[in-house]
Design a protein around this motif. Sequence first.
Motif: not given
Length: 320
Positions: A81-91, A136-143, A151-159
């Motif tokens: 989960l942390m790795r995915i969120l780190n990728d998301d917040t890096a943008t 959760v939505r298709d691109d959300d990642v539960p952990a 926890a759920v990393a929510l997809s950035k597909a939609e703002r």
Amino acid sequence: MSDRFWVARSLGGKDHLRRALVPAFMPAVFLASFWLAGEQGLIVAAIIAPFALAISIGGEQTDLRGFMTDPLTGLYQRDRLMRILNDDTATWDKGRQGGAALVVEIDGFRQIQEQPGREAVERILRTPAHRLRAAVRDDDVPACLEGPTFAVALSKAERLDINGIVGIANRLQIALSEPIAVDAANIYVTVSIGGALASRLDHPDGLDLIEAATAAMMDAQRQGPAAIRIYSEAMRQRIRDRKELSHEVAEAMERGEYLPFFQPQVSATDGRLIGLETLARWRHPTRGIISPGEFLPAVESSGLMDRLGEIMVYHALAAL
């Protein structure tokens, strides 16, 4: 290729399905080899088959090593989960959507743990985890973070904005509120949910996002079961103040800073004074009078509620 993409594929992607079907088709491969080339074809197929199975199973193990799952719930663990969120917040520095997270915790899990039998408690943990993954939505990642906390990393597909994240949290609460069958009984659980948006934090990473969502979840729990809160800077300040108070409550008792405020109790029938209620107030040396709503959670978490009660009884008797 992003971690989120590979997580979504390992949850149910076509490559995963193809690897699972390879062993199932092996008998048909042997029959076809014998029919087309006789014994020689059968021998060749027998030589090739172990390699095909090794590739299939090996690919599956590589996925499992790359995406470690919680053995009880089957959800991904904190590190993924942390790795995915780190990728998301890096943008975030690039001016794009910076990600969002939810933290979900089963309310009153201490009482749930008193259910007889370890199997019952495990089912109460597994069932909400499975429902969370389905909701959760298709691109959300539960952990799974720990125990009854997910926890759920929510997809950035939609703002996402606050209304969007609250809508998702509401949907998760509804999905997780269905009764859980344990033996001959139905167990009903509620969840408190905290959310955090990267746009509300100052250049966050994955850890910042989870900590903010956890702070919001804790604030939701204080508001009552099945509450939803979204992180704000004011919330962080309140949490910081409560932590500071928790370090001072014991010393405040020794210094005699807790005072009684007496509230009259009046009869509703004839208006006569029938008693006095003793209310605790904290006269802080720098913050002045602090209300119970602020300091009682700190007193309770420090295990000093009984001691505070004794102090109030002492002051009430001394005032008689």
